[in-house]
Design an enzyme around this catalytic site. Structure first.
Site, PDB file in Angstrom:
ATOM      1  N   VAL A  28      62.880  59.145  32.184  1.00 58.80           N
ATOM      2  CA  VAL A  28      62.555  58.869  33.594  1.00 58.80           C
ATOM      3  C   VAL A  28      61.532  57.732  33.756  1.00 58.80           C
ATOM      4  O   VAL A  28      61.236  57.341  34.876  1.00 58.80           O
ATOM      5  CB  VAL A  28      62.100  60.143  34.362  1.00 58.80           C
ATOM      6  CG1 VAL A  28      63.176  61.201  34.355  1.00 58.80           C
ATOM      7  CG2 VAL A  28      60.791  60.704  33.821  1.00 58.80           C
ATOM      8  N   HIS A  50      62.280  54.855  32.952  1.00 53.08           N
ATOM      9  CA  HIS A  50      63.112  53.671  33.229  1.00 53.08           C
ATOM     10  C   HIS A  50      63.333  53.547  34.730  1.00 53.08           C
ATOM     11  O   HIS A  50      64.198  54.190  35.310  1.00 53.08           O
ATOM     12  CB  HIS A  50      64.416  53.749  32.418  1.00 53.08           C
ATOM     13  CG  HIS A  50      64.153  53.557  30.967  1.00 53.08           C
ATOM     14  ND1 HIS A  50      63.853  52.323  30.443  1.00 53.08           N
ATOM     15  CD2 HIS A  50      64.065  54.440  29.959  1.00 53.08           C
ATOM     16  CE1 HIS A  50      63.618  52.448  29.134  1.00 53.08           C
ATOM     17  NE2 HIS A  50      63.741  53.723  28.822  1.00 53.08           N
ATOM     18  N   ASN A  98      72.702  50.491  36.263  1.00 56.30           N
ATOM     19  CA  ASN A  98      73.672  49.401  36.139  1.00 56.30           C
ATOM     20  C   ASN A  98      73.739  48.951  34.674  1.00 56.30           C
ATOM     21  O   ASN A  98      72.886  49.324  33.848  1.00 56.30           O
ATOM     22  CB  ASN A  98      73.381  48.268  37.138  1.00 56.30           C
ATOM     23  CG  ASN A  98      72.096  47.523  36.835  1.00 56.30           C
ATOM     24  OD1 ASN A  98      71.849  47.133  35.697  1.00 56.30           O
ATOM     25  ND2 ASN A  98      71.268  47.318  37.848  1.00 56.30           N
ATOM     26  N   ARG A 147      65.632  52.204  23.118  1.00 55.13           N
ATOM     27  CA  ARG A 147      65.657  53.604  22.674  1.00 55.13           C
ATOM     28  C   ARG A 147      66.479  53.865  21.426  1.00 55.13           C
ATOM     29  O   ARG A 147      66.490  55.003  20.933  1.00 55.13           O
ATOM     30  CB  ARG A 147      66.147  54.499  23.824  1.00 55.13           C
ATOM     31  CG  ARG A 147      65.318  54.408  25.101  1.00 55.13           C
ATOM     32  CD  ARG A 147      63.868  54.778  24.873  1.00 55.13           C
ATOM     33  NE  ARG A 147      63.105  54.781  26.127  1.00 55.13           N
ATOM     34  CZ  ARG A 147      61.838  55.133  26.230  1.00 55.13           C
ATOM     35  NH1 ARG A 147      61.167  55.506  25.154  1.00 55.13           N
ATOM     36  NH2 ARG A 147      61.208  55.098  27.394  1.00 55.13           N
TER      37      ARG A 147
HETATM   38  C1  LIG Z   1      58.866  53.126  21.198  1.00 61.30           C
HETATM   39  C2  LIG Z   1      58.246  53.330  22.535  1.00 61.30           C
HETATM   40  C3  LIG Z   1      56.962  53.799  22.644  1.00 61.30           C
HETATM   41  C4  LIG Z   1      56.371  53.986  23.906  1.00 61.30           C
HETATM   42  N1  LIG Z   1      55.108  54.473  23.991  1.00 61.30           N
HETATM   43  C5  LIG Z   1      54.530  54.651  25.203  1.00 61.30           C
HETATM   44  C6  LIG Z   1      53.195  55.150  25.326  1.00 61.30           C
HETATM   45  O1  LIG Z   1      52.542  55.451  24.348  1.00 61.30           O
HETATM   46  N2  LIG Z   1      52.678  55.303  26.567  1.00 61.30           N
HETATM   47  C7  LIG Z   1      53.364  54.955  27.711  1.00 61.30           C
HETATM   48  O2  LIG Z   1      52.822  55.096  28.814  1.00 61.30           O
HETATM   49  N3  LIG Z   1      54.626  54.494  27.611  1.00 61.30           N
HETATM   50  C8  LIG Z   1      55.223  54.323  26.412  1.00 61.30           C
HETATM   51  N4  LIG Z   1      56.507  53.877  26.328  1.00 61.30           N
HETATM   52  C9  LIG Z   1      57.245  53.624  27.578  1.00 61.30           C
HETATM   53  C10 LIG Z   1      57.309  52.120  27.912  1.00 61.30           C
HETATM   54  O3  LIG Z   1      56.016  51.577  28.098  1.00 61.30           O
HETATM   55  C11 LIG Z   1      58.118  51.902  29.198  1.00 61.30           C
HETATM   56  O4  LIG Z   1      57.488  52.567  30.283  1.00 61.30           O
HETATM   57  C12 LIG Z   1      59.522  52.449  29.081  1.00 61.30           C
HETATM   58  O5  LIG Z   1      60.105  52.088  27.857  1.00 61.30           O
HETATM   59  C13 LIG Z   1      60.366  51.877  30.221  1.00 61.30           C
HETATM   60  O6  LIG Z   1      60.697  50.552  29.897  1.00 61.30           O
HETATM   61  P1  LIG Z   1      60.547  49.280  30.828  1.00 61.30           P
HETATM   62  O7  LIG Z   1      59.287  49.377  31.597  1.00 61.30           O
HETATM   63  O8  LIG Z   1      60.781  48.057  30.002  1.00 61.30           O
HETATM   64  O9  LIG Z   1      61.869  49.417  31.625  1.00 61.30           O
HETATM   65  P2  LIG Z   1      62.386  49.844  33.071  1.00 61.30           P
HETATM   66  O10 LIG Z   1      61.426  50.647  33.862  1.00 61.30           O
HETATM   67  O11 LIG Z   1      63.693  50.434  32.710  1.00 61.30           O
HETATM   68  O12 LIG Z   1      62.565  48.442  33.766  1.00 61.30           O
HETATM   69  C14 LIG Z   1      63.457  47.466  33.234  1.00 61.30           C
HETATM   70  C15 LIG Z   1      62.794  46.098  33.269  1.00 61.30           C
HETATM   71  O13 LIG Z   1      62.562  45.744  34.630  1.00 61.30           O
HETATM   72  C16 LIG Z   1      61.349  45.004  34.722  1.00 61.30           C
HETATM   73  N5  LIG Z   1      60.408  45.765  35.559  1.00 61.30           N
HETATM   74  C17 LIG Z   1      60.569  47.014  36.065  1.00 61.30           C
HETATM   75  N6  LIG Z   1      59.525  47.361  36.819  1.00 61.30           N
HETATM   76  C18 LIG Z   1      58.676  46.312  36.788  1.00 61.30           C
HETATM   77  C19 LIG Z   1      57.400  46.056  37.369  1.00 61.30           C
HETATM   78  N7  LIG Z   1      56.773  46.943  38.145  1.00 61.30           N
HETATM   79  N8  LIG Z   1      56.823  44.868  37.138  1.00 61.30           N
HETATM   80  C20 LIG Z   1      57.423  43.947  36.369  1.00 61.30           C
HETATM   81  N9  LIG Z   1      58.618  44.106  35.770  1.00 61.30           N
HETATM   82  C21 LIG Z   1      59.243  45.279  35.986  1.00 61.30           C
HETATM   83  C22 LIG Z   1      60.822  44.847  33.298  1.00 61.30           C
HETATM   84  O14 LIG Z   1      61.314  43.646  32.775  1.00 61.30           O
HETATM   85  C23 LIG Z   1      61.436  46.020  32.573  1.00 61.30           C
HETATM   86  O15 LIG Z   1      61.558  45.811  31.175  1.00 61.30           O
HETATM   87  C24 LIG Z   1      57.113  53.680  25.096  1.00 61.30           C
HETATM   88  C25 LIG Z   1      58.427  53.201  24.962  1.00 61.30           C
HETATM   89  C26 LIG Z   1      59.003  53.030  23.730  1.00 61.30           C
HETATM   90  C27 LIG Z   1      60.425  52.543  23.633  1.00 61.30           C
END
Ligand SMILES: Cc1cc2nc3c(=O)[nH]c(=O)nc-3n(C[C@H](O)[C@H](O)[C@H](O)COP(=O)(O)OP(=O)(O)OC[C@H]3O[C@@H](n4cnc5c(N)ncnc54)[C@H](O)[C@@H]3O)c2cc1C
Length: 195
Positions: A70, A72, A144, A155
């Site tokens: 969630v 994402h 999408n 992931r």
């Molecule tokens: C191996 C691993 C370890 C992790 N460890 C932690 C942890 O310790 N603590 C923690 O809190 N989280 C952690 N996460 C979660 C990570 O920080 C992201 O919150 C999560 O993977 C969602 O990815 P995202 O933000 O790239 O993508 P999504 O929310 O799916 O968004 C897709 C893309 O849209 C763009 N986007 C979306 N919203 C915004 C915005 N507001 N501003 C700018 N661009 C945006 C970005 O380019 C983003 O990559 C981890 C994730 C992974 C895979």
């Protein structure tokens, strides 16, 4: 009941998704674009046409994995409510490890305490505070194709949580079968690092 693996079902996807995406590329270039050319455009970084197609999955997994899913923000979610739904049937994900007995005892104690609290009249939404992260949950997730590519890249990394990797790999194989020109280049993402 103890689950050893999460389950992932593709329950809906855009009809003729690749043709739709190719048509969107065609509008951009004022030329007919064959679906076989989609990978070339993706490689060039022109990914917004992928947003016209989407896929929906029904996923059963632990609340550890659902909490990660969630995050994402570009996906849409509906999740089984622990506040209202009866959790009296023990549904837990048990990770493979050498301390199974210790883990199983802890899960059983938490579940028995939950049942006792509910029996004593504590509302489910308060009793659930004792339930473990291993509790199984169910979600319907829609995103999408561009976002699914992003989720799969992050992931399926060996650095991702093992249960999450399993979910992402299943989603990946279902989407490769659905739209090979969109997801085919993600068949081996093991070396992609995540943040
Ligand atoms: C191996 C691993 C370890 C992790 N460890 C932690 C942890 O310790 N603590 C923690 O809190 N989280 C952690 N996460 C979660 C990570 O920080 C992201 O919150 C999560 O993977 C969602 O990815 P995202 O933000 O790239 O993508 P999504 O929310 O799916 O968004 C897709 C893309 O849209 C763009 N986007 C979306 N919203 C915004 C915005 N507001 N501003 C700018 N661009 C945006 C970005 O380019 C983003 O990559 C981890 C994730 C992974 C895979």
């Amino acid at each position: 009941m103890i689950h050893k693996a999460p389950t992932v079902k593709l329950i809906s996807a855009t009809l003729n998704a690749e043709a739709l995406i190719a048509r969107a590329y065609g509008i951009c270039t004022d030329k007919a674009v064959p679906v076989a050319n989609i990978p070339r455009w993706i490689k060039a970084g022109h990914e917004s046409p992928l947003e016209h197609a989407s896929a929906t999955f029904e996923i059963a997994c632990s609340r550890v994995a659902s909490h990660e899913l969630v995050r994402h923000r570009l996906a849409s979610f509906s999740q089984r409510s622990q506040r209202y739904v009866d959790e009296s049937d023990l549904q837990c994900y048990m990770p493979t490890n050498e301390q199974r007995t210790l883990m199983f005892d802890a899960l059983s104690t938490a579940w028995e305490t939950y049942l006792q609290l509910v029996d004593n009249g504590v509302p489910k939404q308060l009793a659930r505070y004792v339930l473990p992260n291993a509790c199984m949950t169910e979600l319907i997730v829609t995103a999408n194709f561009r976002e699914w590519r992003h989720i799969i890249k992050l992931r399926t990394s060996p650095r991702a949580q093992p249960e999450m990797q399993e979910i992402a790999r299943t989603i990946q194989s279902l989407l490769v079968a659905q739209a090979p020109n969109v997801f085919g280049d993600l068949t081996n993402m093991d070396n992609i690092s995540s943040t």
